[in-house]
Design an enzyme around this catalytic site. Structure first.
Site, PDB file in Angstrom:
ATOM      1  N   GLU A  95       8.766  16.629  15.024  1.00  0.00           N
ATOM      2  CA  GLU A  95       9.337  16.386  13.702  1.00  0.00           C
ATOM      3  C   GLU A  95       8.744  17.366  12.695  1.00  0.00           C
ATOM      4  OE1 GLU A  95      10.495  12.495  11.141  1.00  0.00           O
ATOM      5  OE2 GLU A  95       8.397  12.630  11.743  1.00  0.00           O
ATOM      6  N   GLU A 115       8.864   1.657  11.374  1.00  0.00           N
ATOM      7  CA  GLU A 115       9.952   2.639  11.244  1.00  0.00           C
ATOM      8  C   GLU A 115       9.271   3.991  11.176  1.00  0.00           C
ATOM      9  OE1 GLU A 115      12.076   5.350  10.052  1.00  0.00           O
ATOM     10  OE2 GLU A 115      12.299   4.361   8.106  1.00  0.00           O
ATOM     11  N   LEU A 164      -2.699 -10.041  18.010  1.00  0.00           N
ATOM     12  CA  LEU A 164      -1.445 -10.728  18.345  1.00  0.00           C
ATOM     13  C   LEU A 164      -0.629 -10.964  17.081  1.00  0.00           C
ATOM     14  CD1 LEU A 164      -2.596 -13.279  21.072  1.00  0.00           C
ATOM     15  CD2 LEU A 164      -1.567 -11.018  21.374  1.00  0.00           C
ATOM     16  N   CYS A 187      13.153  11.012   7.617  1.00  0.00           N
ATOM     17  CA  CYS A 187      12.940  10.714   9.036  1.00  0.00           C
ATOM     18  C   CYS A 187      14.225  10.813   9.832  1.00  0.00           C
ATOM     19  CB  CYS A 187      12.326   9.326   9.191  1.00  0.00           C
ATOM     20  SG  CYS A 187      13.286   8.008   8.414  1.00  0.00           S
ATOM     21  N   LYS A 239       0.870  -1.184   0.000  1.00  0.00           N
ATOM     22  CA  LYS A 239       0.000   0.000   0.000  1.00  0.00           C
ATOM     23  C   LYS A 239       0.904   1.229   0.000  1.00  0.00           C
ATOM     24  CE  LYS A 239      -1.796   2.995   1.976  1.00  0.00           C
ATOM     25  NZ  LYS A 239      -1.827   4.476   1.666  1.00  0.00           N
TER      26      LYS A 239
END
Length: 495
Positions: A391, A257, A251, A291, A182
């Site tokens: 950020e 990330e 679960l 990032c 995606k």
């Protein structure tokens, strides 16, 4: 490969469902060139029915002996061929990605070659991946084996298409899984192109789907789907937390990330020319949309004035321009909405007392039509200010100073993120000492933003969970199983 695929001859209004390229249930959406706001292509948008079909086709492909029974080295051949196809199309991919994202051709070519290298590294690792014969603790032969998880959802960001795709698709396929990719809404074209290359390279049908669409619809459906057995996500921390919460109810393993607010530390003995070049590259390359960008600069107070003066001078000289223009260092940002968000954060910091040293204004004239923002450096800020906490994901650097090492480490670590850090010094003992004390997944010493497929990458704290890259990369997409072979001549003495 005798003939290259030409993006101009591809209908990007078609999504990929298990190797079938067709219209999506969600219609189409525009991909806009952030350089000037023009249309690159209308791309296909998936719907919930497409999600169901992609999952079903993935499960069917997993049960097919054509994939299920392949030996690791035979799966590796498929990955090698995909890597070769990407490399053969590297310049084509680069040009398409520059149109789709505005990035410089130099950066998009590097991303394409990185993706090819990822497939090759994962293939080589797969060929040499051994299982364990464990030490006997009784009358048994015991071993540990790894098996496919099943259908994996890979959700990738807009700032590094193809490279991020490869970092999830390659190890997941190597582990014997099916993958539903995606891509981000702003940059789906490269992912759709990758699917065509993968099937051209001989990937069995059903094993890879690409479903563009809104994260709140398609991403959410994939994460919640009971037959999706793992999610690999790169993106914002807020979304990452939401995925982790859903995964907890299932679960289900996840790799996340997420964001960063990375410190860059300059010691007084650093090679200043190298440090200035490294700081500029660490925060302003990719137009700051990274990032791992080193957005908090800690300069030793004894060299601060001279260092910052030279840094600002060099930042002002960076060349803004179209991504396809020779010599461009600063291309446009991904979209006007994102540019405006970054500009608003800078404006708020200045209103709160920060001082602009350069940049900080949306450019006009030849740049008026695009999503442009100049390299921006500010000071007169505290590590507790919003501009130093959150950020930004843009070309904005906050300058701070330090004198005491313990205080430096405390301030560098005083942030919710822990993705990366840069250290510039000639003192190898100080570099080692500080590197070990910094809370971050990656520390660069006298360099920045360098990667290797063989070296694990990820974050701590709110920068994520799990690791990508490295020799255990493939196994993170597999379930571990223990097998016991009874060797005793006597039956179990019970009953």
């Amino acid at each position: 490969m005798s003939e290259l695929l030409n993006p101009d001859h591809i209908d990007f209004a078609e999504i990929c469902v298990g190797g079938q390229f067709r219209s999506g249930a969600g219609g189409t959406a525009p991909s806009i060139d952030p350089t000037d706001g023009t249309l690159v292509a209308d791309y296909g948008v998936a719907g919930l029915d497409d999600v169901e079909e992609a999952v079903a086709m993935g499960r069917t492909a997993l049960a097919d002996p054509a994939w299920r029974d392949l030996k690791p080295h035979e799966r590796a051949r498929v990955l090698y061929r995909i890597g070769e196809a990407i490399e053969a199309h590297a310049e084509v991919i680069s040009a398409l990605q520059t149109r789709d994202t505005g990035k410089t051709l130099a950066e998009t070519l590097a991303l394409a070659l990185s993706a090819a290298g990822t497939f090759r590294y994962v293939a080589a690792t797969l060929e040499s991946l051994d299982e364990d014969l464990t030490a006997p603790r009784g009358p048994w032969v015991t071993m540990s084996v790894h098996e496919p998880i099943g259908v994996v959802a890979a959700i990738t960001p807009w700032n590094s298409p193809i490279a991020s795709d490869a970092q999830k698709v390659a190890p997941a396929l190597a582990g014997g899984n099916a993958v539903i990719l995606k891509p981000a809404e702003w940059t789906p074209l490269i992912s759709l192109f990758l699917a065509r290359l993968a099937y051209l390279a001989g990937l069995p049908r059903g094993l890879l789907s690409v479903l563009p669409g809104p994260g709140r619809v398609i991403g959410d459906a994939l994460v919640r789907h009971p037959q999706v057995r793992k999610v690999a996500f790169t993106g914002g921390t807020v979304t990452g937390r939401r995925i982790a919460q859903i995964a907890g109810t299932k679960l289900m393993p996840v790799s996340l990330e997420l964001g960063g607010k990375s410190p860059t530390i300059v010691f007084p003995d650093a090679d200043l020319d190298e440090a200035i070049a490294g700081v500029l590259y660490g925060v302003f390359s990719s137009t700051g949309q990274s990032c791992i960008a080193g957005t908090r600069l800690f300069v030793h107070e004894s060299i601060r004035e001279a260092f910052v003066s030279r840094l600002v001078e060099r930042a002002k000289a960076l060349r803004m321009g179209r991504g396809d223009a020779p010599g461009t260092q600063m291309a446009p940002m991904i979209a006007h909405a994102h540019r405006d968000k970054v500009a608003a954060m800078v404006d708020a910091a200045v209103a709160a007392g920060a001082r602009l040293l350069c940049g900080g204004k949306v450019p006009l004239g030849e740049f008026a039509a695009g999503a442009w923002y100049p390299p921006t450096i500010i000071d007169n800020v505290a590590n507790t200010d919003t501009i130093c906490r959150e950020e930004i994901f843009g070309p904005v650097l906050a300058v701070l100073s330090w004198s005491d090492e313990d205080d430096l480490v405390a301030k560098a670590n005083d942030n919710e993120y822990g993705l990366a850090c840069g250290i510039w010094t000639r003192d190898y003992k100080a570099a080692w000492r500080v590197a070990r004390r910094i809370e971050a997944g990656t520390v660069w010493i006298n360099t920045y933003k360098q990667f290797s497929s063989s070296t694990p990458f990820g974050g701590v704290k709110n920068s994520g969970l799990g690791r990508e890259k490295g020799r255990h990369w493939i196994q993170s997409y597999m379930n571990q199983k223990a097998i016991y072979w009874g060797m005793s001549k006597d039956p179990i003495g019970w009953g």
